[in-house]
Design an enzyme around this catalytic site. Structure first.
Site, PDB file in Angstrom:
ATOM      1  N   ASP A  33     -34.752  -9.375  -2.078  1.00 28.47           N
ATOM      2  CA  ASP A  33     -34.945  -8.084  -3.596  1.00 28.47           C
ATOM      3  C   ASP A  33     -35.127  -6.528  -2.579  1.00 28.47           C
ATOM      4  OD1 ASP A  33     -36.109  -7.385  -5.784  1.00 28.47           O
ATOM      5  OD2 ASP A  33     -37.727  -8.417  -6.123  1.00 28.47           O
ATOM      6  N   ASN A  65     -25.376  -0.924  -2.503  1.00 27.39           N
ATOM      7  CA  ASN A  65     -24.888  -1.441  -3.714  1.00 27.39           C
ATOM      8  C   ASN A  65     -25.475  -2.098  -4.997  1.00 27.39           C
ATOM      9  OD1 ASN A  65     -22.139  -2.832  -4.807  1.00 27.39           O
ATOM     10  ND2 ASN A  65     -23.104  -4.903  -4.363  1.00 27.39           N
ATOM     11  N   TYR A  72     -29.476   3.896 -17.247  1.00 25.22           N
ATOM     12  CA  TYR A  72     -28.170   3.450 -16.457  1.00 25.22           C
ATOM     13  C   TYR A  72     -27.449   5.111 -16.104  1.00 25.22           C
ATOM     14  CZ  TYR A  72     -24.490   1.900 -14.529  1.00 25.22           C
ATOM     15  OH  TYR A  72     -22.958   1.896 -13.147  1.00 25.22           O
ATOM     16  N   LYS A  84     -28.297   7.433 -12.330  1.00 23.73           N
ATOM     17  CA  LYS A  84     -26.756   6.916 -11.055  1.00 23.73           C
ATOM     18  C   LYS A  84     -26.273   8.292 -11.071  1.00 23.73           C
ATOM     19  CE  LYS A  84     -25.348   2.949 -10.690  1.00 23.73           C
ATOM     20  NZ  LYS A  84     -25.418   2.540  -9.561  1.00 23.73           N
TER      21      LYS A  84
END
Length: 255
Positions: free
Chosen positions: A63, A90, A158, A162
């Site tokens: 995790d 990733n 999100y 990013k």
């Protein structure tokens, strides 16, 4: 003296989120290219499927939001191979489909924990190992997103993570110079994965004008090939940022 299993000439790698999607495709292509690869993710059965009993694959359920689990992951790599040449950062989540006035603090924190803090923890552990090993050096590749440049509607958590990942990438690249550690980011648009389908993009993605449009996608293996290209450059070269999208998707000119 600690004995290490021999690693292929291509080097050793850690791939997070290796149980599915881009992570699985990249891990398998790195193995095919001669890397020894530690496969990290939360679901051991999916990691085992990625490994396909390849003796150069090391399954390490992890995790990435847990600092102790991350340290254990990189300790396993040291014990098995003695050094680390590549991290493909990733693992990620799309988070809630919501505007800033709708998202809960828990949803925000969960998205930040995986997409940003988890990436930081893995990069920090990799950086320490690459800095300490002899010879020094290595490469970190962060999986960003085209949302690091141009957000989709109702993707505030999100998109924010990013964008922040881009700052992390640039900072690692700068701070890694004295130690031969390079860092780059790949920003992928509409490769066909479970994450993409889960976000509803292949079934009709929400557009800025409020309409929904089925967008083109491309095969995940092509995205993996781009990552492997970045990973296999000589140490004297680095791709700082690479953007790869499905041809014709509404990215350039989005809005």
């Amino acid at each position: 003296m600690t004995s290490h299993a021999s690693a292929p000439q291509a080097g050793t790698a850690v791939v997070t989120g290796a149980g599915s999607g881009i992570g699985r495709a990249v891990a398998r292509q790195l193995l095919a290219a001669g890397f020894s690869v530690a496969l990290a993710g939360r679901r051991p059965e999916l990691l085992a499927e990625t490994a396909e009993d390849n003796p150069a694959a090391l399954v390490v359920p992890t995790d990435i939001t847990d600092p102790e689990a991350v340290e254990s992951l990189f300790a396993s790599v040291r014990e098995r191979w003695g050094r680390l040449d590549l991290l493909f950062n990733n693992a990620g989540t799309f988070g809630p489909a919501a505007g800033i006035d709708e998202i809960s603090l828990a949803e925000w924190n969960d998205t930040v924990a995986v997409n940003l803090t988890g990436a930081m923890l893995c990069a920090a552990a990799a950086f320490r190992q690459m800095k300490a090993q002899q010879p020094q050096g290595g490469r970190i590749i962060n999986n960003g997103s085209i949302s690091a440049h141009t957000p989709r509607p109702r993707s505030v958590a999100y998109a924010a993570t990013k964008h922040a990942l881009t700052g992390l990438t640039k900072s690692i690249e700068l701070d890694g110079r004295p130690y031969g550690i390079s860092c780059g980011q790949i920003d992928i648009g509409n490769t066909s994965t479970g994450l993409l389908h889960g976000a509803g993009i292949s079934d009709g993605a929400l557009q800025p004008d409020g309409s929904r449009r089925v967008e083109p996608t491309f095969d995940v293996e092509e995205a993996a090939r781009a990552v492997v290209l970045m990973a296999t450059l000589p140490a004297q070269a680095n791709i700082n940022q690479l953007t790869i999208t499905a041809s014709g998707m509404p990215y350039i000119g989005r809005g």
